[in-house]
Design a protein around this motif. Structure first.
Motif, PDB file in Angstrom:
ATOM      1  N   LEU A   5       0.827  -1.208   0.000  1.00 36.54           N
ATOM      2  CA  LEU A   5       0.000   0.000   0.000  1.00 36.54           C
ATOM      3  C   LEU A   5       0.863   1.260   0.000  1.00 36.54           C
ATOM      4  CD1 LEU A   5      -2.779  -1.073   2.505  1.00 36.54           C
ATOM      5  CD2 LEU A   5      -3.148  -0.380   0.126  1.00 36.54           C
ATOM      6  N   LYS A   6       1.906   1.257   0.815  1.00 33.75           N
ATOM      7  CA  LYS A   6       2.794   2.413   0.889  1.00 33.75           C
ATOM      8  C   LYS A   6       3.501   2.660  -0.442  1.00 33.75           C
ATOM      9  CE  LYS A   6       6.938   4.088   3.281  1.00 33.75           C
ATOM     10  NZ  LYS A   6       7.954   3.768   4.338  1.00 33.75           N
ATOM     11  N   MET A   7       4.022   1.596  -1.044  1.00 34.86           N
ATOM     12  CA  MET A   7       4.739   1.748  -2.306  1.00 34.86           C
ATOM     13  C   MET A   7       3.803   2.174  -3.433  1.00 34.86           C
ATOM     14  SD  MET A   7       7.837   1.258  -1.485  1.00 34.86           S
ATOM     15  CE  MET A   7       8.633   1.161  -3.098  1.00 34.86           C
ATOM     16  N   SER A   8       2.558   1.711  -3.383  1.00 29.07           N
ATOM     17  CA  SER A   8       1.605   2.061  -4.439  1.00 29.07           C
ATOM     18  C   SER A   8       1.221   3.529  -4.403  1.00 29.07           C
ATOM     19  CB  SER A   8       0.351   1.196  -4.334  1.00 29.07           C
ATOM     20  OG  SER A   8      -0.412   1.526  -3.189  1.00 29.07           O
ATOM     21  N   GLU A   9       1.543   4.217  -3.317  1.00 31.70           N
ATOM     22  CA  GLU A   9       1.271   5.646  -3.219  1.00 31.70           C
ATOM     23  C   GLU A   9       2.322   6.496  -3.920  1.00 31.70           C
ATOM     24  OE1 GLU A   9       1.042   6.319   0.937  1.00 31.70           O
ATOM     25  OE2 GLU A   9      -0.946   5.412   1.176  1.00 31.70           O
ATOM     26  N   LEU A  10       3.461   5.907  -4.260  1.00 31.75           N
ATOM     27  CA  LEU A  10       4.500   6.649  -4.967  1.00 31.75           C
ATOM     28  C   LEU A  10       4.012   7.019  -6.362  1.00 31.75           C
ATOM     29  CD1 LEU A  10       7.676   4.549  -4.034  1.00 31.75           C
ATOM     30  CD2 LEU A  10       6.949   6.725  -3.050  1.00 31.75           C
ATOM     31  N   SER A  11       4.348   8.227  -6.809  1.00 28.34           N
ATOM     32  CA  SER A  11       3.844   8.696  -8.102  1.00 28.34           C
ATOM     33  C   SER A  11       4.402   7.906  -9.275  1.00 28.34           C
ATOM     34  CB  SER A  11       4.180  10.185  -8.274  1.00 28.34           C
ATOM     35  OG  SER A  11       5.587  10.390  -8.258  1.00 28.34           O
ATOM     36  N   ASN A  12       5.545   7.258  -9.090  1.00 26.09           N
ATOM     37  CA  ASN A  12       6.167   6.515 -10.191  1.00 26.09           C
ATOM     38  C   ASN A  12       5.842   5.025 -10.170  1.00 26.09           C
ATOM     39  OD1 ASN A  12       7.884   6.652  -7.779  1.00 26.09           O
ATOM     40  ND2 ASN A  12       9.308   5.374  -8.924  1.00 26.09           N
ATOM     41  N   VAL A  13       5.020   4.593  -9.205  1.00 26.03           N
ATOM     42  CA  VAL A  13       4.708   3.170  -9.061  1.00 26.03           C
ATOM     43  C   VAL A  13       3.235   2.918  -9.393  1.00 26.03           C
ATOM     44  CG1 VAL A  13       4.517   1.239  -7.455  1.00 26.03           C
ATOM     45  CG2 VAL A  13       6.505   2.753  -7.353  1.00 26.03           C
ATOM     46  N   VAL A  14       2.996   1.960 -10.286  1.00 25.39           N
ATOM     47  CA  VAL A  14       1.636   1.534 -10.627  1.00 25.39           C
ATOM     48  C   VAL A  14       1.514   0.052 -10.295  1.00 25.39           C
ATOM     49  CG1 VAL A  14      -0.093   1.269 -12.428  1.00 25.39           C
ATOM     50  CG2 VAL A  14       1.467   3.232 -12.484  1.00 25.39           C
ATOM     51  N   LEU A  15       0.643  -0.265  -9.357  1.00 23.47           N
ATOM     52  CA  LEU A  15       0.430  -1.653  -8.936  1.00 23.47           C
ATOM     53  C   LEU A  15      -0.939  -2.105  -9.409  1.00 23.47           C
ATOM     54  CD1 LEU A  15       1.191  -4.182  -7.256  1.00 23.47           C
ATOM     55  CD2 LEU A  15       0.140  -3.039  -5.283  1.00 23.47           C
ATOM     56  N   GLU A  16      -0.967  -3.218 -10.160  1.00 21.71           N
ATOM     57  CA  GLU A  16      -2.216  -3.758 -10.676  1.00 21.71           C
ATOM     58  C   GLU A  16      -2.282  -5.251 -10.359  1.00 21.71           C
ATOM     59  OE1 GLU A  16      -2.980  -0.994 -14.577  1.00 21.71           O
ATOM     60  OE2 GLU A  16      -1.379  -2.489 -14.696  1.00 21.71           O
ATOM     61  N   VAL A  17      -3.345  -5.676  -9.725  1.00 20.39           N
ATOM     62  CA  VAL A  17      -3.514  -7.076  -9.348  1.00 20.39           C
ATOM     63  C   VAL A  17      -4.269  -7.813 -10.453  1.00 20.39           C
ATOM     64  CG1 VAL A  17      -4.540  -8.664  -7.693  1.00 20.39           C
ATOM     65  CG2 VAL A  17      -3.469  -6.544  -6.898  1.00 20.39           C
ATOM     66  N   VAL A  18      -3.737  -8.971 -10.826  1.00 17.58           N
ATOM     67  CA  VAL A  18      -4.414  -9.840 -11.792  1.00 17.58           C
ATOM     68  C   VAL A  18      -5.319 -10.777 -11.002  1.00 17.58           C
ATOM     69  CG1 VAL A  18      -4.128 -11.528 -13.642  1.00 17.58           C
ATOM     70  CG2 VAL A  18      -2.418  -9.707 -13.321  1.00 17.58           C
ATOM     71  N   PRO A  19      -6.644 -10.610 -11.087  1.00 16.18           N
ATOM     72  CA  PRO A  19      -7.547 -11.377 -10.215  1.00 16.18           C
ATOM     73  C   PRO A  19      -7.627 -12.850 -10.589  1.00 16.18           C
ATOM     74  CG  PRO A  19      -8.810 -10.113 -11.804  1.00 16.18           C
ATOM     75  CD  PRO A  19      -7.371  -9.691 -11.975  1.00 16.18           C
ATOM     76  N   MET A  20      -7.855 -13.672  -9.594  1.00 16.75           N
ATOM     77  CA  MET A  20      -7.979 -15.110  -9.811  1.00 16.75           C
ATOM     78  C   MET A  20      -9.149 -15.431 -10.738  1.00 16.75           C
ATOM     79  SD  MET A  20      -5.641 -16.877  -8.067  1.00 16.75           S
ATOM     80  CE  MET A  20      -6.369 -18.458  -7.661  1.00 16.75           C
ATOM     81  N   ASP A  21     -10.219 -14.636 -10.650  1.00 18.07           N
ATOM     82  CA  ASP A  21     -11.415 -14.989 -11.414  1.00 18.07           C
ATOM     83  C   ASP A  21     -11.300 -14.674 -12.899  1.00 18.07           C
ATOM     84  OD1 ASP A  21     -11.725 -12.240 -11.485  1.00 18.07           O
ATOM     85  OD2 ASP A  21     -13.407 -12.185 -10.086  1.00 18.07           O
ATOM     86  N   CYS A  22     -10.159 -14.138 -13.331  1.00 21.55           N
ATOM     87  CA  CYS A  22      -9.981 -13.943 -14.772  1.00 21.55           C
ATOM     88  C   CYS A  22      -9.637 -15.265 -15.453  1.00 21.55           C
ATOM     89  CB  CYS A  22      -8.921 -12.888 -15.069  1.00 21.55           C
ATOM     90  SG  CYS A  22      -7.200 -13.462 -14.925  1.00 21.55           S
ATOM     91  N   GLY A  23      -9.324 -16.294 -14.632  1.00 23.02           N
ATOM     92  CA  GLY A  23      -8.998 -17.594 -15.196  1.00 23.02           C
ATOM     93  C   GLY A  23      -7.627 -17.603 -15.856  1.00 23.02           C
ATOM     94  N   LEU A  24      -7.499 -18.361 -16.933  1.00 20.25           N
ATOM     95  CA  LEU A  24      -6.230 -18.399 -17.657  1.00 20.25           C
ATOM     96  C   LEU A  24      -5.968 -17.040 -18.300  1.00 20.25           C
ATOM     97  CD1 LEU A  24      -6.568 -21.880 -19.409  1.00 20.25           C
ATOM     98  CD2 LEU A  24      -5.496 -21.340 -17.218  1.00 20.25           C
TER      99      LEU A  24
END
Length: 273
Positions: free
Chosen positions: A186-205
């Motif tokens: 959470l702290k690192m995702s607040e940095l202006s140069n950091v973009v964190l995106e989670v790939v959800p389990m329900d997207c399947g393959l």
């Protein structure tokens, strides 16, 4: 010229080298620019070595030592940094040097938190479960945490991290590590140069099921990729291979949660409402 920063000589031998260099330079009454000019280099390059953002070649370390009193201290420290402390295979040295030069870094990790976003407790837990010796663990923890300064330095690169939700869910089974790691994300995702995106389990393959990789944008070299495995990695520069990695990464991001929804997921995992 990089602004002076606090150095931690215990973080790595390259931090120790930078601390020695700064001490000897100031003892000689020289500025970074003075020292750079004396060696037909630049003050900026000297400053980057002092802050451990760049590594001198053995030859340049010897030149620095010669100009700053021929104590042998810089030569000896550089020798051990290259031969002992880093103790990393050549392929990883090539990657970390490319990582330092990159203006944009994009990565996908299917099983673990990306190295530049790992907290200390998480790093230790990973190495402990791999049954490394205590000395090896301490060495690798110092190196990993030292690398992470890349994201907070002046003129830090853009950092895009796609993290599989599976890596986050696995944390729930190690509660002592889960909270500090999720809070760190959470702290690192607040940095202006950091973009964190989670790939959800329900997207399947998804398009990147075949393993982790890093895409690097490096001035003067263009795009390259680093493909990792359990025991070794490989830098890839062939244009068609890098282009395919980029294509798959773009398709993966289409499946990922937005940065704001990814943060919401982290908060939910922490049970913060």
């Amino acid at each position: 010229m990089p602004a002076a920063k606090e150095l931690d000589p215990e973080a790595s031998l390259w931090d120790l080298f930078g601390a020695h260099l700064r001490f000897l330079r100031k003892l000689a009454g020289m500025t970074q620019q003075d020292l750079g000019s004396e060696l037909h280099s630049t003050g900026s390059f000297v400053g980057q070595i002092e802050t451990a953002d760049r590594r001198p070649s053995p030859e340049f370390a010897a030149d620095l030592d010669r100009v700053l009193g021929q104590t042998g201290l810089l030569v000896a420290t550089a020798f051990h940094a290259y031969r002992l402390a880093d103790g990393q295979p050549g392929w990883f040295e090539n990657f970390t040097e490319s990582e330092r030069q990159a203006t944009r870094i994009r990565t996908f990790q299917p099983q673990t938190i990306p190295g530049l976003l790992q907290c200390e407790d998480y790093v230790r837990a990973l190495l402990h479960h791999a049954r490394f010796s205590p000395a090896t663990i301490e060495s690798w923890v110092a190196r990993r945490l030292g690398r992470q300064r890349l994201l907070t330095k002046k003129e830090a690169p853009e950092y895009w991290a796609a993290v599989d939700e599976a890596a986050l869910i696995r944390l729930k089974h190690d509660p002592q590590v889960a909270e500090p790691q999720l809070l760190h994300l959470l702290k690192m995702s607040e940095l202006s140069n950091v973009v964190l995106e989670v790939v959800p389990m329900d997207c399947g393959l998804h398009p990147c099921m075949d393993g982790p990789f890093v895409l690097l944008t490096i001035p003067g070299r263009g795009e390259c990729a680093y493909v990792d495995s359990m025991i070794e990695g490989q830098m890839v520069t062939e244009g068609h291979v890098v282009a395919e990695k980029q294509r798959r990464y773009d398709l993966l991001r289409a499946e990922a949660l937005s940065p704001s929804r990814s943060r919401r997921l982290l908060l939910d995992l922490l049970e913060i409402k």
